[in-house]
Design an enzyme around this catalytic site. Structure first.
Site, PDB file in Angstrom:
ATOM      1  N   LYS A   1       0.835  -1.210   0.000  1.00 24.40           N
ATOM      2  CA  LYS A   1       0.000   0.000   0.000  1.00 24.40           C
ATOM      3  C   LYS A   1       0.864   1.252   0.000  1.00 24.40           C
ATOM      4  CE  LYS A   1       0.820   1.185   4.384  1.00 24.40           C
ATOM      5  NZ  LYS A   1       1.292   2.502   4.876  1.00 24.40           N
TER       6      LYS A   1
ATOM      7  N   THR B   1      -3.422   5.836   3.981  1.00 28.27           N
ATOM      8  CA  THR B   1      -2.168   6.414   3.500  1.00 28.27           C
ATOM      9  C   THR B   1      -2.292   7.092   2.143  1.00 28.27           C
ATOM     10  OG1 THR B   1      -1.528   4.242   2.655  1.00 28.27           O
ATOM     11  CG2 THR B   1      -0.687   4.860   4.799  1.00 28.27           C
TER      12      THR B   1
END
Length: 320
Positions: free
Chosen positions: A185, A242
Site C-alpha cells: 500500500k 495512507t
C-alpha cells in the site's frame, strides 16, 4: 514489561500507548537522542508535543537480554537485518519479536518476518500493522490494527498483552498477507500523492487506489497471502488511510514528486525501496503490476508524473 526498539515517531507512539499497561523500555539508536528524551520526557525530534509517561524508560547502547513479555521492532525495513544482526544476543531471549515496519527488503525481496527468521532462527515472530498514524496513537485516539502470528497461542498472548483501551488489535494467522498489505500500500500511496501533487484530481486518485488495490491482491496472492486479509485492516484499511492524508510519509513523498519539489532525505519512505523490490519479484513471477512499475520508474527519475500517467492510460482496454 514491553521493549520498543526504535525511537522514531511510531516507536515512541507505541511506547506512550503501551505505558497504560505497565513498564515500557524505549530504545534509541543515538545516545544523545536518548539522553535528550530522558531529560525532557519528550521526543520533540520525531513526535513533538507528546509527553512520555512515567512508565516509559528511555535507553540506548548495547541491547541486553531481558525478561520482557515482547520486543517490538520499530526500525525501518531496510535496516532491520543489520539491527537484528548487531543486537542478536539481546534479542534472543525467548520473548516474541513483533515487527512494526512495512516494507520488503530491497537486496533480497524478503518480508520482515523472513529476515528475522534468517538472522534469528527459532525466534517467535509476529507482525503489527494496519491503518495508523503515530500522532493519533500517541494522543490516545481510537486505532485498530492487525496482529498477525503463525503461532495461534503466541498470537493470543500478544493480542491480550498489546491491546489498550484505545488500541484495538485484531488477530490473524496470515503473516504473509499482513506484511504484504502493509508494504504494497505504500507504493500506491506514492502514486496517489504524485497524482494529487501534479493536479490530476480526486478522480485520478480514486482510480489509482482502486486499480492499485487490485495489484496488491494480485501480487500478494501470488506470494501466498489470503485475499480476506488484504480486504482487512492491514490491506484495504491501510491503503485508504495512507492514500488520503498528508500525515503519510509515502503520500507526502508522492506529492513532492508530483510538484517537482525536493523531499527531506532524512524521512524514511518505505514505499520507494519496496517498489523496486516488488518489481524485481514481479519480473521473476511474471506478474503484471503497472502502477508499481510506474512508481519505481518515478522514484528512480526515469519518468515524470505526466509520462507515468500517459503510460497507464495507454494500456490496452480490458474488463475490470
Amino acid at each position: 514489561m514491553i521493549r520498543v526498539m526504535g525511537a522514531g515517531a511510531f516507536g515512541t507512539a507505541l511506547a506512550v500507548s503501551l505505558a497504560e499497561r505497565g513498564p515500557v523500555t524505549l530504545w534509541a539508536r543515538d545516545v544523545g537522542h536518548a539522553q535528550e528524551m530522558a531529560r525532557a520526557r519528550r521526543n520533540d525530534r520525531r513526535l513533538p508535543g507528546i509527553d512520555l509517561p512515567d512508565a516509559v524508560t528511555v535507553v540506548s547502547g548495547p541491547i541486553e537480554p531481558s525478561k520482557a513479555e515482547a520486543t517490538l521492532l520499530a526500525v525501518p525495513a531496510q535496516t532491520l537485518r543489520s539491527f537484528c544482526t548487531e543486537h542478536a544476543g539481546g534479542l534472543a531471549n525467548g520473548a516474541p519479536l513483533v515487527t512494526c515496519c512495512k516494507g520488503v527488503e530491497l537486496a533480497t525481496g524478503l518480508r520482515p518476518s523472513q529476515v528475522i527468521a534468517e538472522v534469528l532462527p527459532g525466534a517467535a515472530c509476529a507482525v503489527l500493522t494496519g491503518p495508523s498514524f503515530a500522532g493519533d496513537i500517541a494522543r490516545g485516539l481510537p486505532t485498530a490494527l492487525t496482529l498477525a502470528c503463525a503461532d495461534a497461542a503466541v498470537g493470543q498472548r500478544l493480542q491480550a498483552g498489546l491491546s489498550t483501551s484505545v488500541l484495538r488489535l485484531y488477530r490473524s494467522s496470515d503473516v504473509i498477507g499482513a506484511e504484504l498489505g502493509g508494504a504494497l500500500k505504500n507504493v500506491i500511496a506514492i502514486a496517489s500523492g504524485a497524482a494529487m501533487g501534479a493536479g490530476l484530481g480526486d478522480s485520478a486518485r480514486a482510480a489509482l487506489m482502486t486499480r492499485g488495490f487490485a495489484e496488491i491482491v494480485r501480487a500478494a496472492e501470488a506470494m501466498g497471502a489470503a485475499r480476506d486479509t488484504l480486504s482487512g485492516l492491514s490491506g484495504f484499511g491501510d491503503l485508504v488511510l495512507t492514500c488520503t492524508s498528508e500525515q503519510s510519509r509515502n503520500y507526502r513523498f508522492g506529492l513532492s514528486l508530483g510538484r517537482n519539489e525536493a523531499f527531506d532525505p532524512g524521512v524514511t519512505v518505505e514505499g520507494a525501496a519496496t517498489a523496486q523490490a516488488v518489481c524485481d519479484l514481479a519480473a521473476r513471477e511474471g506478474l503484471d503490476l503497472p502502477i508499481t512499475q510506474a512508481v519505481m520508474m518515478l522514484v528512480s527519475g526515469r519518468l515524470r508524473v505526466e509520462q507515468a500517467m500517459d503510460m497507464l492510460l495507454k494500456r490496452p482496454l480490458k474488463e475490470e
